[in-house]
Design a protein around this motif. Structure first.
Motif, short mmCIF file in Angstrom:
data_model
loop_
_atom_site.label_atom_id
_atom_site.label_comp_id
_atom_site.label_asym_id
_atom_site.label_seq_id
_atom_site.Cartn_x
_atom_site.Cartn_y
_atom_site.Cartn_z
N THR A 73 0.83 -1.19 0.00
CA THR A 73 0.00 0.00 0.00
C THR A 73 0.88 1.25 0.00
N THR A 74 0.54 2.20 -0.85
CA THR A 74 1.23 3.48 -0.86
C THR A 74 0.62 4.34 0.24
N VAL A 75 1.48 4.93 1.04
CA VAL A 75 1.04 5.83 2.10
C VAL A 75 1.45 7.24 1.67
N GLY A 76 0.48 8.10 1.52
CA GLY A 76 0.77 9.47 1.09
C GLY A 76 1.08 9.52 -0.39
N VAL A 77 2.33 9.77 -0.72
CA VAL A 77 2.74 9.86 -2.12
C VAL A 77 4.16 9.31 -2.26
N LYS A 78 4.40 8.63 -3.37
CA LYS A 78 5.74 8.14 -3.70
C LYS A 78 6.11 8.79 -5.03
N ILE A 79 7.31 9.33 -5.11
CA ILE A 79 7.72 10.05 -6.32
C ILE A 79 8.85 9.30 -7.01
N ASP A 80 8.68 9.07 -8.31
CA ASP A 80 9.69 8.46 -9.16
C ASP A 80 9.93 9.37 -10.36
N THR A 81 11.06 9.20 -11.02
CA THR A 81 11.33 9.95 -12.24
C THR A 81 11.85 9.01 -13.32
N ARG A 82 11.62 9.41 -14.54
CA ARG A 82 12.21 8.71 -15.67
C ARG A 82 12.29 9.67 -16.84
N GLU A 83 13.42 9.65 -17.49
CA GLU A 83 13.60 10.46 -18.69
C GLU A 83 13.32 9.59 -19.90
N ILE A 84 12.52 10.11 -20.81
CA ILE A 84 12.20 9.35 -22.02
C ILE A 84 12.52 10.19 -23.25
N GLU A 85 12.83 9.49 -24.32
CA GLU A 85 13.08 10.17 -25.59
C GLU A 85 11.79 10.16 -26.40
N MET A 86 11.41 11.33 -26.86
CA MET A 86 10.19 11.48 -27.65
C MET A 86 10.50 11.22 -29.12
N GLU A 87 9.46 11.18 -29.93
CA GLU A 87 9.60 10.85 -31.36
C GLU A 87 10.55 11.78 -32.10
N LYS A 88 10.55 13.05 -31.77
CA LYS A 88 11.39 14.02 -32.48
C LYS A 88 12.78 14.12 -31.89
N GLY A 89 13.16 13.15 -31.05
CA GLY A 89 14.49 13.13 -30.48
C GLY A 89 14.68 13.96 -29.23
N GLU A 90 13.63 14.65 -28.79
CA GLU A 90 13.76 15.45 -27.58
C GLU A 90 13.55 14.57 -26.34
#
Length: 157
Positions: free
Chosen positions: A27-44
């Protein structure tokens, strides 16, 4: 990530961020923060900061603080529990009013449990006609998880 308890929000985040699945329920209590960088179609590249907010059936004052200023969100319902879709839609209405119309995508999770699926395809088609983008996902298999997060990211750029 918004939705009722036990719909798979944390599992979807873990699948997207870490490419893993665990059948141990935590069970998540409150909030859990994750990050991930992704490459978009135009290379950004886009860095997503994902707030996995504890399951709820309405948006309380505490959650409102998390939601204000959000760029977009994923609503999650469990395909084996139709009441979770009703709750997700109620949450969506509250969040849309609170944010002034942030981009969002509805994920109907647990697609891998096909024999237990209880949300009719017609209902999902109607939601799509009503302007809500819907993906059927499985945190277990990874089906449509990557695509749904990337689709939301594309709406944010």
């Amino acid at each position: 990530m918004l939705g009722e308890f036990g719909v798979g929000k944390t599992s979807l985040v873990r699948r997207f961020v870490h490419s893993i699945f665990s059948d141990r329920y935590m069970t998540t209590v409150g909030v859990k923060i994750d990050t991930r960088e992704i490459e978009m179609e135009k290379g950004e590249n886009v860095k997503l900061i994902i707030w996995d907010i504890a399951g709820t059936d309405d948006i309380a004052e505490l959650e409102k603080r998390y939601i204000r200023g959000t760029a977009g969100y994923l609503l999650v319902a469990d395909g084996t529990r139709p009441d979770t879709l009703d709750i997700a839609l109620r949450i969506d209405k509250e969040v849309q009013e609170l944010t002034g119309g942030s981009p969002r995508i509805l994920l109907i999770n647990k697609e891998d449990l096909e024999s237990e699926w209880r949300i009719p395809a017609e209902q999902l088609m109607q939601l799509h006609k009503d302007g809500i983008e819907v993906y059927t996902t499985s945190a277990l298999t990874g089906n449509e998880v990557e695509d749904s997060f990337k689709r939301l990211a594309s709406q944010l750029v």
